[in-house]
Design a protein around this motif. Sequence first.
Motif, PDB file in Angstrom:
ATOM      1  N   HIS A   1      -1.652  -1.466  -0.178  1.00 45.04           N
ATOM      2  CA  HIS A   1      -1.419  -0.726   0.870  1.00 45.04           C
ATOM      3  C   HIS A   1      -0.694  -2.623   1.099  1.00 45.04           C
ATOM      4  N   ALA A   2      -0.585  -3.328   0.652  1.00 44.06           N
ATOM      5  CA  ALA A   2      -0.489  -4.474   0.751  1.00 44.06           C
ATOM      6  C   ALA A   2       0.802  -5.377   0.203  1.00 44.06           C
TER       7      ALA A   2
ATOM      8  N   ALA B   1       5.486   4.063   6.517  1.00 41.19           N
ATOM      9  CA  ALA B   1       5.432   2.881   7.789  1.00 41.19           C
ATOM     10  C   ALA B   1       5.780   1.859   6.867  1.00 41.19           C
ATOM     11  N   VAL B   2       6.235   0.502   7.511  1.00 39.16           N
ATOM     12  CA  VAL B   2       6.173  -0.829   6.650  1.00 39.16           C
ATOM     13  C   VAL B   2       6.007  -1.550   7.598  1.00 39.16           C
TER      14      VAL B   2
ATOM     15  N   GLY C   1      15.790   4.905   2.548  1.00 40.78           N
ATOM     16  CA  GLY C   1      15.293   5.201   3.967  1.00 40.78           C
ATOM     17  C   GLY C   1      14.799   5.645   4.610  1.00 40.78           C
ATOM     18  N   ILE C   2      13.856   4.237   4.218  1.00 39.43           N
ATOM     19  CA  ILE C   2      13.152   4.124   5.812  1.00 39.43           C
ATOM     20  C   ILE C   2      13.439   3.474   6.613  1.00 39.43           C
ATOM     21  N   ASP C   3      13.419   3.611   7.297  1.00 37.61           N
ATOM     22  CA  ASP C   3      14.102   3.072   9.079  1.00 37.61           C
ATOM     23  C   ASP C   3      13.171   2.189  10.269  1.00 37.61           C
TER      24      ASP C   3
ATOM     25  N   ALA D   1       5.543   6.906  15.643  1.00 39.68           N
ATOM     26  CA  ALA D   1       6.730   6.566  14.956  1.00 39.68           C
ATOM     27  C   ALA D   1       5.843   6.446  13.276  1.00 39.68           C
ATOM     28  N   VAL D   2       4.763   5.574  13.409  1.00 41.13           N
ATOM     29  CA  VAL D   2       4.089   5.144  12.432  1.00 41.13           C
ATOM     30  C   VAL D   2       3.529   6.638  11.738  1.00 41.13           C
ATOM     31  N   ALA D   3       3.328   7.345  12.857  1.00 39.98           N
ATOM     32  CA  ALA D   3       2.194   9.027  12.693  1.00 39.98           C
ATOM     33  C   ALA D   3       2.982   9.638  11.910  1.00 39.98           C
TER      34      ALA D   3
END
Length: 248
Positions: free
Chosen positions: A137-138, A161-162, A190-192, A219-221
């Motif tokens: 996750h990191a 989610a970044v 596609g990560i916006d 947005a994170v959810a």
Amino acid sequence: MKLPWLEPGDPFPPARRAWGPHDPAPGLLAAGGALDVDTLRRAYGGGIFPWFSEGQPILWWSTDPRMVLFTAEFRLHRSLRKTLRRFVDDPRCQVRFDTSFAEVIRACSSSLRDGQSGTWIVPDMVSAYEDFHAAGHAHSVETWIDGELAGGLYCVAIGQAVFGESMFTRVPDASKIALAALVAFCLAHGIDLIDCQQNTRHLASLGAREIPRAEFVAAVAARTQRTPPAWEFDPVYWRELLLPKPVA
């Protein structure tokens, strides 16, 4: 307003309950708890992050508004574009992901920003994020020049989610190259949205802007439920930034 105290494993209060603009520390949500993998994952998934100094308890924050970078709005200034073109064309230069996470986070910890007298990346945080990295996750984004780590950043990623955390540089523009590589990677997959947490002039100059916390949490959810990409950098991703954009 009394600050909630968490025992390890306790659920977080909703982000909307964080201290407001008239409280002593706007955005502060809770104290205590733990920095284990499960707790960190729950925190980030709820729009919450840890931030504290040596000698303080663990402090949990959810700022409002929230500084974010929509990847399509990234400003690639002319000087950085030239730097990237030279970097991409130089066989001695390379971007790598996750080959030296421990070195990157320690370099970030020892890299003080203007006006700082200490670091929030205290030893407990370093250890916790190394465990978070081992759990997938990191991630570290690393700028390598002539076989040496020249700069980089580390971030958190859950699903799509970044969350940007910190960066460092040993060579001019090496951290900016790492950020550009992260943006190119996100665009390719596609990560916006990249969370930036705090509003700084530098981030604003690159296109980051504030959005309401409620919008950010929603947005994170949604993005944490999406299938994550493979965290590997392919030089072909540079096309996302360096090729001319089609005319509408």
